[in-house]
Design an enzyme around this catalytic site. Structure first.
Site, mmCIF file in Angstrom:
data_model
loop_
_atom_site.group_PDB
_atom_site.id
_atom_site.type_symbol
_atom_site.label_atom_id
_atom_site.label_comp_id
_atom_site.label_asym_id
_atom_site.label_seq_id
_atom_site.Cartn_x
_atom_site.Cartn_y
_atom_site.Cartn_z
ATOM 1 N N GLY A 102 -0.436 -7.993 -0.150
ATOM 2 C CA GLY A 102 -1.589 -7.542 -0.941
ATOM 3 C C GLY A 102 -1.332 -6.215 -1.599
ATOM 4 O O GLY A 102 -1.922 -5.904 -2.634
ATOM 5 N N GLU A 105 0.318 -7.018 -4.672
ATOM 6 C CA GLU A 105 -0.671 -7.719 -5.514
ATOM 7 C C GLU A 105 -1.626 -6.739 -6.174
ATOM 8 O O GLU A 105 -2.017 -6.925 -7.332
ATOM 9 C CB GLU A 105 -1.392 -8.767 -4.678
ATOM 10 C CG GLU A 105 -0.478 -9.932 -4.319
ATOM 11 C CD GLU A 105 -1.104 -10.909 -3.330
ATOM 12 O OE1 GLU A 105 -1.597 -10.459 -2.263
ATOM 13 O OE2 GLU A 105 -1.095 -12.106 -3.613
ATOM 14 N N GLU A 125 4.423 -12.854 2.750
ATOM 15 C CA GLU A 125 3.418 -13.705 3.384
ATOM 16 C C GLU A 125 3.994 -14.951 4.049
ATOM 17 O O GLU A 125 3.479 -15.408 5.072
ATOM 18 C CB GLU A 125 2.364 -14.117 2.358
ATOM 19 C CG GLU A 125 1.439 -12.981 1.955
ATOM 20 C CD GLU A 125 1.957 -12.169 0.782
ATOM 21 O OE1 GLU A 125 3.164 -12.222 0.474
ATOM 22 O OE2 GLU A 125 1.141 -11.459 0.157
#
Ligand code: T1G
Length: 692
Positions: A102, A105, A125
């Site tokens: 994240g 991201e 992930e």
């Protein structure tokens, strides 16, 4: 200092995330960032925003601890990223340390990314059994291309900022202070319009065979796993569908992966391997020895492999043998190993020479007098080890740590021949010692906290997963594998074929089953251990079907065949004489062979590990069930996505495990029976003991 600080630098607003230790996207972080964007949006004089991590890193990802929270309580990373993607002013992610999951991201949803040279970024992930769930599967291919994105998302490995710059994932590498460099960059791009939004780009390098090749690849690299195939599907969408379609599909598939037993298993292992390095009572203030000189006794397979770990870490090693020929052979094996690695491009010739230059061979144990740590790695015989430790006690300097690499013998008994039992410990490496990551750190009764803490730190230094275990026959890993081997032999005696048992464990995700593993290790080793254990128990020498195979001279791969025959590529095939020997043995014992299905094979093999593991926990030989799982993943190839044997038992349900053991005539260990009756889990037992 709040969880997200807002600082004005003239016309740039800097949002600093302070959520130690790794700035995970925990509850409070999105709220703080939203407040920061609110402030930036409402203040007309703010022309750009910088997002930066406080402490040692950028955002290291979603907070894995929040994955099982009810949706409404979990930090809304996707919501924040959607807002960021549409933010009307330039936003700059300033990356140091790691931007992972994240974290990357968030950076991808910013209009720009800058980083210091030694920063790393990636989408790991898949290692948690999930997939980039906040736009990574759609944005990364739009920036670095779908082939590089697939490589990063399927390996889960980060890339360096310098490579990221070459790929266009980072817009600028900042020399000097990251914060001021990022502010300067933001100011210089404050008027850039239209804002360069990644979601508005298109994938340019997609060719249909890329996805087919990726799907073929994961059959090997991620056998049996769910999330890799979802990642490929989503990467394909990034190249064939509008962003919004991929974005929505990603949310759905993320939830599917997150709620899978595989993700639960991998997340359990993520935390278990970090817990395994913790010992109640040891703190960062526990005194440790600065190990600068290592001595190793024995230049055989284990001694040589052990030496390589320390040479790789840049530590000088003095290695001792009793005869020049053995010493020369040991050194040539080490050199050959390094040269083979160099041939694969993983070491340069200079690095090989640098490592070999740190290695001092000798025939005199007195040359170990300056060593801070001495590891004995000789023949597995108590008298031999006692003799060596007696001599070491006379030679080693005060404060030197004396370690034995024994795989089963009593470390207390070895320590008892020295005048310094508090300096004696077991360091059980797994063969090949320069490859296998597991290190069982065997704490003897008198081993001091300082020696234990030193060895835990040393395990990290030589890139091993160190797990503290207690003294018993086989410690943790081998004690359990002996029960597993007993059960495997019984299954064949009752009617199963060796290849059925092996196929079952291969289907579960292990690289090989009990009998291929025995053939690889050498059947004579198990034969000697069974004879030793029978002798210790005052029982007659074992005469099982496998013992008889060994007595025919078939000792496994090393003699060209054991339970199986092997072709030039070491592929196993059944041997008719062995099958006949098994049939004759059953007849002699009056056993009528019966069909044994995969379910019974799986239950009896895996639960033999679980049941012994429960006994090991009861006896305090292992601190946690999670430690046992880490041992099995790093020492025996148990698939991490199954959570290790104890994690797998939790997933199946301990009530079901206990019932299956009883169904197969086994007695569940008291702890297992108690947890089953209470509806408990091993993981909860770890937490309740304050250890998980
Ligand atoms: N969440 C919660 N805790 C974490 C964490 C995380 N992401 N990362 C680390 N910790 C804890 C860890 O348990 C340990 O706790 C402490 O921080 C130090 O970690 C939507 C869904 C960043 C390279 O997978 O790789 O984003 O033991 O010992 O060796 O797409 O931590 O001290 O109590 O490992 O310096 C993706 C996982 C999440 C990164 C630092 N991110 N972390 O290594 O420290 S999923 C990751 C790491 C995601 C989105 C998806 C490493 C590190 P304790 P450490 P380190």
């Amino acid at each position: 200092m709040s969880i997200v600080d807002q600082t004005r630098e003239g016309d740039v607003l800097v949002l600093t995330i302070n959520n130690p230790p790794v700035n995970a996207f925990s509850p409070g972080v999105p709220e703080g960032l939203h407040a920061g964007l609110d402030a930036a949006e409402s203040a007309g004089e703010v022309r750009a925003v910088v997002i930066i991590g406080g402490g040692r890193t950028f955002i290291a990802g979603a907070d894995i601890k929040t994955f099982d929270l009810p949706r409404e309580q979990a930090p809304d990373l996707r919501g924040f990223i959607s807002r960021l993607d549409a933010f009307p002013k330039p936003t700059v992610a300033a990356i140091h340390g790691t931007a992972l999951g994240g974290g990357l991201e968030v950076a991808l949803a910013c209009t720009y990314r800058v980083a210091v040279k030694d920063a790393q970024m990636g989408l790991p992930e898949v290692k948690l059994g999930v997939l980039p769930g906040a736009g990574g599967t759609q944005r990364l291919p739009r920036v670095v291309g779908v082939q590089k994105a697939l490589e990063m998302m399927l390996s889960g490995n980060p890339i360096k900022a310098t490579e990221a710059k070459d790929l266009g994932l980072v817009d600028d590498l900042v020399e000097g202070d990251l914060r001021s460099g990022a502010v300067e960059f933001a100011r210089a791009h404050a008027d850039a319009r239209p804002l360069p939004r990644v979601s508005e780009r298109t994938v340019t390098d997609a060719v249909p065979q890329v996805f087919g090749a990726a799907r073929q690849g994961i059959l090997k690299t991620h056998r049996g796993q769910l999330s890799p195939s979802l990642i490929v599907d989503l990467a394909e969408m990034s190249a064939t569908q509008p962003f919004a379609v991929g974005w929505d599909s990603e949310a759905r598939l993320f939830m599917q992966a997150k709620d899978s037993p595989q993700s639960r298993g991998l997340r359990h292992i993520f935390f278990a391997e970090r817990e395994a390095g913790k010992v109640p009572g040891l703190t960062k203030d526990t005194p440790t020895t600065d190990v600068r000189q290592v001595g190793i006794i024995g230049a055989g397979t284990m001694g040589g492999g052990i030496a390589m770990n320390f040479l790789n870490a840049g530590l000088p090693v003095t290695i001792v043998e009793t005869a020049q020929e053995a010493l020369d052979r040991g050194l040539s094996v080490i050199r050959r190993n390094y040269e083979n690695t160099a041939k694969k491009g993983r070491l340069t010739v200079e690095q090989v020479e640098q490592r070999m230059g740190l290695l001092t061979p000798t025939l005199n144990v007195e040359d170990l007098a300056d060593a801070d740590l001495i590891i004995e790695a000789v023949f597995e015989n108590m008298d031999v080890k006692k003799d060596i430790f007696t001599r070491l006690d006379a030679v080693a300097k005060p404060g030197a740590i004396l370690a034995t690499n024994t795989s089963t013998l009593d470390v207390n008994e070895i320590a008892s021949v020295t005048g310094r039992p508090e300096q004696v410990i077991g360091l059980h490496f797994f063969s090949p010692a320069n490859v296998m990551k597991l290190l069982e750190i065997v704490r003897a009764d008198k081993t001091s906290d300082s020696v234990l803490a030193t060895c835990l730190a040393l395990a990290r230094k030589i890139k091993k997963v160190g797990v503290v275990v207690g003294v018993c026959d086989g410690f943790v890993g081998n004690r359990m594998i002996h029960r597993y081997g007993d059960e495997a032999r019984k299954l064949v005696e009752e009617g199963a074929r060796p290849q059925d048992a092996d196929a079952t464990m291969h289907a579960l995700g292990l690289p090989m089953g009990p009998f291929e593993m025995s053939d690889m290790a050498g059947l004579d080793i198990g034969y000697a251990i069974r004879a030793h254990q029978a002798k210790v128990r005052g029982e007659p020498k074992p005469d099982g079907w496998l013992d008889r195979i060994v007595e025919t001279g078939r000792k496994g791969q090393k003699t060209g065949g054991g339970i199986y025959d092997y072709d030039e590529k070491r592929r196993p095939s059944p041997n008719a004489d062995v099958q006949k020997l098994i049939e004759d043995h059953r007849a002699e014992k009056g056993i009528r062979p019966r069909e044994i299905g995969q379910e019974e094979l799986t239950e009896r093999l895996v639960y033999s590990l679980v049941n012994e593991g429960a006994k090991i926990l009861e006896e305090g030989i292992a601190q946690r069930a999670g430690d046992i799982d880490v041992i099995y993943i790093y020492g025996y190839g148990f698939p991490a996505y199954r959570g290790g044997p104890m994690g797998y038992a939790d997933e199946v349900g301990l009530k079901n495990v206990a019932a299956a053991l009883e169904k197969h005539g086994q007695t569940p260990a008291p702890l297992l029976k108690q947890l089953a009756e209470e509806g408990g889990t091993f993981a909860a037992w770890d937490r309740q003991k304050g250890r998980g």
